[in-house]
Design a protein around this motif. Sequence first.
Motif, mmCIF file in Angstrom:
data_model
loop_
_atom_site.group_PDB
_atom_site.id
_atom_site.type_symbol
_atom_site.label_atom_id
_atom_site.label_comp_id
_atom_site.label_asym_id
_atom_site.label_seq_id
_atom_site.Cartn_x
_atom_site.Cartn_y
_atom_site.Cartn_z
ATOM 1 N N SER A 75 0.839 -1.207 0.000
ATOM 2 C CA SER A 75 0.000 0.000 0.000
ATOM 3 C C SER A 75 0.870 1.250 0.000
ATOM 4 N N ASP A 76 1.905 1.270 0.848
ATOM 5 C CA ASP A 76 2.805 2.434 0.911
ATOM 6 C C ASP A 76 3.489 2.658 -0.435
ATOM 7 N N ASN A 77 4.032 1.588 -0.993
ATOM 8 C CA ASN A 77 4.746 1.709 -2.279
ATOM 9 C C ASN A 77 3.800 2.162 -3.391
ATOM 10 N N TRP A 153 0.765 8.065 10.334
ATOM 11 C CA TRP A 153 -0.242 8.519 11.312
ATOM 12 C C TRP A 153 0.290 8.242 12.718
ATOM 13 N N ALA A 154 0.875 7.045 12.898
ATOM 14 C CA ALA A 154 1.420 6.711 14.218
ATOM 15 C C ALA A 154 2.673 5.875 14.032
ATOM 16 N N ASN A 155 3.659 6.149 14.870
ATOM 17 C CA ASN A 155 4.932 5.445 14.727
ATOM 18 C C ASN A 155 4.869 4.062 15.367
ATOM 19 N N VAL A 203 -3.214 0.528 5.048
ATOM 20 C CA VAL A 203 -3.727 -0.364 6.096
ATOM 21 C C VAL A 203 -3.025 -1.712 5.948
ATOM 22 N N SER A 204 -2.771 -2.386 7.071
ATOM 23 C CA SER A 204 -2.219 -3.741 7.014
ATOM 24 C C SER A 204 -3.061 -4.668 7.884
ATOM 25 N N GLY A 205 -3.500 -5.795 7.313
ATOM 26 C CA GLY A 205 -4.390 -6.699 8.039
ATOM 27 C C GLY A 205 -3.780 -7.319 9.281
HETATM 28 N N1 PLP Z 1 4.062 0.682 8.174
HETATM 29 C C1 PLP Z 1 4.158 0.540 9.501
HETATM 30 C C2 PLP Z 1 4.042 1.757 10.373
HETATM 31 C C3 PLP Z 1 4.365 -0.714 10.059
HETATM 32 O O1 PLP Z 1 4.468 -0.847 11.384
HETATM 33 C C4 PLP Z 1 4.478 -1.832 9.201
HETATM 34 C C5 PLP Z 1 4.780 -3.177 9.745
HETATM 35 O O2 PLP Z 1 5.486 -3.302 10.724
HETATM 36 C C6 PLP Z 1 4.348 -1.633 7.817
HETATM 37 C C7 PLP Z 1 4.142 -0.353 7.334
HETATM 38 C C8 PLP Z 1 4.438 -2.761 6.844
HETATM 39 O O3 PLP Z 1 3.268 -3.538 6.885
HETATM 40 P P1 PLP Z 1 3.273 -5.024 6.286
HETATM 41 O O4 PLP Z 1 4.011 -5.870 7.261
HETATM 42 O O5 PLP Z 1 1.830 -5.380 6.175
HETATM 43 O O6 PLP Z 1 3.932 -4.947 4.967
#
Ligand code: PLP
Length: 392
Positions: A75-77, A153-155, A203-205
């Motif tokens: 999602s980030d990429n 949004w949150a670290n 978002v990550s499940g």
């Molecule tokens: N962004 C944040 C703030 C995270 O904490 C994480 C996972 O630790 C991710 C992105 C990456 O998520 P995913 O593990 O689903 O790729």
Amino acid sequence: MSDVIYMDNNATTRVADEVREAMAPYLAKAYGNPSSVHTFGGRIAHDVDRARQQVADLLGCDPTEVVFTSCGTESDNTAIRSALAVYPARRHVVTSRVEHPAVRNLALRLARGEGVLPRYRHTELPVNSDGTLDLPDVGNALDDDTAVCSIMWANNETGVVFPVERIGAMCRETGVLFHTDAVQAVGKIPMTLADLPIDMLSVSGHKLHAPKGIGALYVRRGCRFSPWLIGGHQEAERRGGTEAVAQIVALGAAAELAGRRIDEERTRVVALRDRLERELLARCPDARVNGTTASRLPNTTNISFEYIEGESILLMLDEYGICASSGSACTTGSLEPSHVLRAMGVPYTAAHGSVRFSLSVENTDADVDKVIEVLPPIIKRLRELSPFGREE
Ligand code: PLP
């Protein structure tokens, strides 16, 4: 594994029983492809739609604004690459020094001109000692060459919450796309994206009691978007690839569950976290909390125990079945303090001895009692052994 005390929920969470039950049929009899013309496959499209609605309900947006992906990293990429693709003439990206590697390493690659994309100018905003941004820095960084500003949004390490509404408003004023990595915020902080100046959100499940391998990207209606995965017509042309139906249904169920539990996060979980933190600080000399306590996720505390190694603390906690994590970049095999603690200027002796506890609604008072009982003697013992030990 039942005697494990799991306080590493920012790393991953247990798949909730209701979520596992919701996804199970799609791994057995309901294996059809939602794009098929026949009823067997086609009716599964309704189940995907229901999951999309459940995710939208948690985010406070329209279901058409939800794109399923494989994880938070994707999602980030996707968000950042999309912004670069829709504004090809703009050559500047803005992020912060404490972003997750899914954003940070992509931005650093862009700054080096590595990979298939051209070289970009990159402003990596500093944070202050409490882990927060200075808002004027954000405004000063944005210009008409900026393609995207991506601020979490949150670290994940400290739990520090960033003022995304104000950052988004600054981006909107300057006509810059704003993406936020909300992987740690979703399900812990209530949100109504319809009312916020956010263009894209990740978002990550597996951070909210769904399995690994599923994520989502919110793309505000009207936001210009360019897909990263090119393929079939899935996800309204925004992400090719046959839908991972079981995982999508799981994310929907997890989103619904998170919506029901969010008040508990903000009352019972926060009380557990606060008691854990208070008692550890009271019982362990030379301990400090990393990150502001003013605006933090309800479930996270990051504590530095000076003069000892976080890794050693984790190993000794592990003997009691207690799972936490440290602020050292152990994932890279090095014991360097994390980029987050370094960005905050946490002194070397404190950054090395940092431990993150991240709770969930599944933690109990008894879990907190156990950590409070076993950790102070561990700290004392390690300090006695430490070559950097304090001079008493
Ligand atoms: N962004 C944040 C703030 C995270 O904490 C994480 C996972 O630790 C991710 C992105 C990456 O998520 P995913 O593990 O689903 O790729």
